[in-house]
Scaffold this motif. Structure first.
Motif, PDB file in Angstrom:
ATOM      1  N   GLU A   1      47.240   2.795   1.776  1.00 50.92           N
ATOM      2  CA  GLU A   1      47.156   1.724   0.775  1.00 50.92           C
ATOM      3  C   GLU A   1      46.296   0.585   1.300  1.00 50.92           C
ATOM      4  O   GLU A   1      46.400   0.205   2.474  1.00 50.92           O
ATOM      5  CB  GLU A   1      48.563   1.197   0.455  1.00 50.92           C
ATOM      6  N   ALA A   2      45.450   0.032   0.408  1.00 51.00           N
ATOM      7  CA  ALA A   2      44.589  -1.086   0.799  1.00 51.00           C
ATOM      8  C   ALA A   2      45.437  -2.320   1.115  1.00 51.00           C
ATOM      9  O   ALA A   2      46.461  -2.567   0.471  1.00 51.00           O
ATOM     10  CB  ALA A   2      43.610  -1.395  -0.315  1.00 51.00           C
ATOM     11  N   ILE A   3      44.998  -3.085   2.130  1.00 52.18           N
ATOM     12  CA  ILE A   3      45.686  -4.320   2.516  1.00 52.18           C
ATOM     13  C   ILE A   3      44.796  -5.485   2.087  1.00 52.18           C
ATOM     14  O   ILE A   3      43.763  -5.750   2.707  1.00 52.18           O
ATOM     15  CB  ILE A   3      45.946  -4.360   4.035  1.00 52.18           C
TER      16      ILE A   3
ATOM     17  N   ALA B   1      36.002  -1.168   2.653  1.00 52.97           N
ATOM     18  CA  ALA B   1      35.899  -2.217   3.669  1.00 52.97           C
ATOM     19  C   ALA B   1      37.257  -2.821   4.016  1.00 52.97           C
ATOM     20  O   ALA B   1      37.392  -3.508   5.028  1.00 52.97           O
ATOM     21  CB  ALA B   1      34.960  -3.326   3.196  1.00 52.97           C
ATOM     22  N   LEU B   2      38.253  -2.563   3.154  1.00 47.90           N
ATOM     23  CA  LEU B   2      39.583  -3.137   3.401  1.00 47.90           C
ATOM     24  C   LEU B   2      40.400  -2.260   4.354  1.00 47.90           C
ATOM     25  O   LEU B   2      40.251  -1.035   4.384  1.00 47.90           O
ATOM     26  CB  LEU B   2      40.358  -3.263   2.087  1.00 47.90           C
ATOM     27  N   GLN B   3      41.270  -2.905   5.110  1.00 47.33           N
ATOM     28  CA  GLN B   3      42.185  -2.172   5.976  1.00 47.33           C
ATOM     29  C   GLN B   3      43.161  -1.345   5.133  1.00 47.33           C
ATOM     30  O   GLN B   3      43.401  -1.638   3.969  1.00 47.33           O
ATOM     31  CB  GLN B   3      42.969  -3.143   6.864  1.00 47.33           C
ATOM     32  N   ARG B   4      43.716  -0.306   5.772  1.00 50.58           N
ATOM     33  CA  ARG B   4      44.661   0.593   5.110  1.00 50.58           C
ATOM     34  C   ARG B   4      45.948   0.680   5.912  1.00 50.58           C
ATOM     35  O   ARG B   4      45.924   0.666   7.141  1.00 50.58           O
ATOM     36  CB  ARG B   4      44.068   1.999   5.001  1.00 50.58           C
TER      37      ARG B   4
ATOM     38  N   GLY C   1      47.843  -2.808   9.761  1.00 46.36           N
ATOM     39  CA  GLY C   1      46.636  -1.976   9.788  1.00 46.36           C
ATOM     40  C   GLY C   1      46.023  -1.941  11.173  1.00 46.36           C
ATOM     41  O   GLY C   1      46.422  -2.678  12.053  1.00 46.36           O
ATOM     42  N   CYS C   2      45.133  -0.975  11.365  1.00 46.61           N
ATOM     43  CA  CYS C   2      44.491  -0.291  10.254  1.00 46.61           C
ATOM     44  C   CYS C   2      44.450   1.209  10.546  1.00 46.61           C
ATOM     45  O   CYS C   2      44.307   1.624  11.703  1.00 46.61           O
ATOM     46  CB  CYS C   2      43.077  -0.839  10.085  1.00 46.61           C
ATOM     47  N   PHE C   3      44.572   1.964   9.452  1.00 50.66           N
ATOM     48  CA  PHE C   3      44.582   3.426   9.557  1.00 50.66           C
ATOM     49  C   PHE C   3      43.500   4.034   8.664  1.00 50.66           C
ATOM     50  O   PHE C   3      43.675   5.132   8.148  1.00 50.66           O
ATOM     51  CB  PHE C   3      45.967   3.952   9.153  1.00 50.66           C
TER      52      PHE C   3
END
Ligand SMILES: [Zn+2]
Length: 428
Positions: free
Chosen positions: A143-145, A135-138, A213-215
């Motif tokens: 890498e998680a943001i 659910a977190l942006q990358r 983000g986000c990717f």
């Protein structure tokens, strides 16, 4: 225009410590407040935020909140379609009490408007990492943001909709406001200390976005659904990523090019012409944000059509987190702007405050109320508070919103009422 609303925010612990009636007495009498809201979901941020200690809290000098707790009653069953879970407070003096209900009941007896704010991070980061890290942006490297839910994640989208819907369903509120974090804007890029940056240029802010983000996989799928060439965008951004990361030590490959760009007078439009993928990335983020606002708007209106959805702009450049005001205006009822120039002594004579209000107003038009933040905390002085109210009144705002009661002093609250009188901004 007349200023019709003077809003003030409160935290659950403010109410627990001082008592809701005592606080409302002060806000109404001294600051002409006619609208109050609970910061009902609050991030992990020391309070007060702009001074070490409280001036008015009778029980404590400062407070260190938990991460992203919800300080009012919610139905667990509302969140059955998402792996993300809402969390209430674990602190004895806060848990078990619906602080939003405590505030709204007291406010209604006085005829005040009522509201709630869902602040920057609306889900506990540890819970997100345990239950649904997708659910977190990358970043572009995967890498998680932390703290940034991806608006294209089905779990995030469902959690956000459920939180807004459930809050309106269960509470007597006129407005639901949010400054939740949208797309991560990365970090503004600055050249090495010995390179003279072009001080008038904001191209470093634009370049910094490629580190945000986000990717994630959900964004890749959403971009394709929107008709974008996602792989082409990601490939096209790579040279900018190298330039954004450049430093004299470990990442020196693009450091000269970075120094030249940031000391040049190339406009942002020049960079967009060179790298079309950058514009396509910004466009994708804006479309995603607009979709999210549309979903939130539909969710709250489905419960109660009269409830007001208010976006609280807290960014210097909201366009770099995905907010395009003309695109989202149909899914908003009002906008609050969080410029607090006075608390830094207004070194620019409120130029920044005027600029952000003009930007938002141009974007949302005149049929949506624009609410200006007014700092009532150090280093604001009573004179600066009065001046800031005159400035925003001249900008044609429809309301004020004090930021924030917990950092205020009585002299600064008094200055709000005085400022309204000086500005001739009747109507409250
Ligand atoms: Zn994403």
């Amino acid at each position: 225009m007349a200023i019709r609303e003077v809003a003030a925010s409160l935290y659950a612990w403010d109410i627990a410590d001082e008592g809701v009636e005592a606080i409302l007495d002060k806000l109404v009498e001294h600051a002409a407040v006619n609208s109050v809201y609970l910061v009902g979901v609050m991030h992990k941020e020391k309070r007060p935020f702009t001074s070490m200690f409280y001036a008015q809290d009778p029980k404590r000098s400062y407070y260190l909140p938990e991460d992203s707790r919800i300080y009012y009653r919610f139905e667990e069953s509302s969140f059955s379609k998402t792996r993300l879970r809402p969390l209430g407070s674990d602190r004895d003096f806060l848990k078990g009490t619906d602080w939003l209900e405590a505030l709204t009941k007291a406010a209604r007896k006085r005829g005040l408007r009522t509201g709630v704010e869902l602040s920057h991070t609306i889900a506990d980061n540890t819970m997100v990492l345990q239950e649904c890290p997708q659910a977190l942006q990358r970043t572009i490297d995967g890498e998680a943001i932390p703290g940034h839910l991806c608006p294209n994640s089905p779990d995030s989208r469902e959690y956000i909709k459920a939180l807004f819907r459930d809050t309106v369903q269960n509470h007597d509120i006129d407005f639901i406001q949010t400054c939740m974090l949208l797309f991560s804007p990365g970090r503004p890029c600055r050249p090495p200390w010995f390179v003279a940056a072009n001080g008038g240029s904001t191209v470093g802010h634009l370049l910094g976005v490629v580190q945000g983000g986000c990717f994630c996989e959900n964004c890749a799928a959403a971009a394709k659904r929107m008709g974008s060439d996602w792989e082409g965008i990601v490939d096209g951004l790579q040279p900018l990523v190298q330039m954004a990361r450049a430093n004299m030590g470990s990442h020196n490959e693009a450091v000269v090019e970075q120094g030249l760009l940031l000391s040049s007078d190339l406009l942002e439009s020049g960079l967009l012409l060179e790298i079309p993928a950058l514009y396509q990335f910004l466009q994708f983020r804006a479309r995603s944000t607009t979709e999210l606002f549309s979903a939130i708007y539909a969710a709250v209106k489905q419960v109660r059509p009269s409830v007001e959805f208010r976006y609280n702009n807290h960014r210097l450049y909201p366009e770099l987190v995905g907010v395009c005001f003309p695109a989202v205006r149909d899914f908003l009822d009002s906008v609050r702007d969080s410029d607090y120039s006075a608390q830094r002594g207004a070194p620019d004579g409120f130029a920044r405050k005027r600029a952000t209000l003009a930007k938002v107003r141009r974007g949302i038009g005149f049929d949506k109320p624009l609410i200006a933040g007014v700092a009532v905390r150090p280093k604001a002085t009573p004179e600066l508070v009065r001046r800031s109210i005159c400035v925003v009144n001249d900008m044609g705002v429809d309301g004020l919103s004090l930021g924030h009661y917990d950092g205020s002093t009585m002299a600064l609250l008094d200055a709000v009422r005085q400022g309204l009188e000086e500005a001739g901004a009747g109507g409250t």
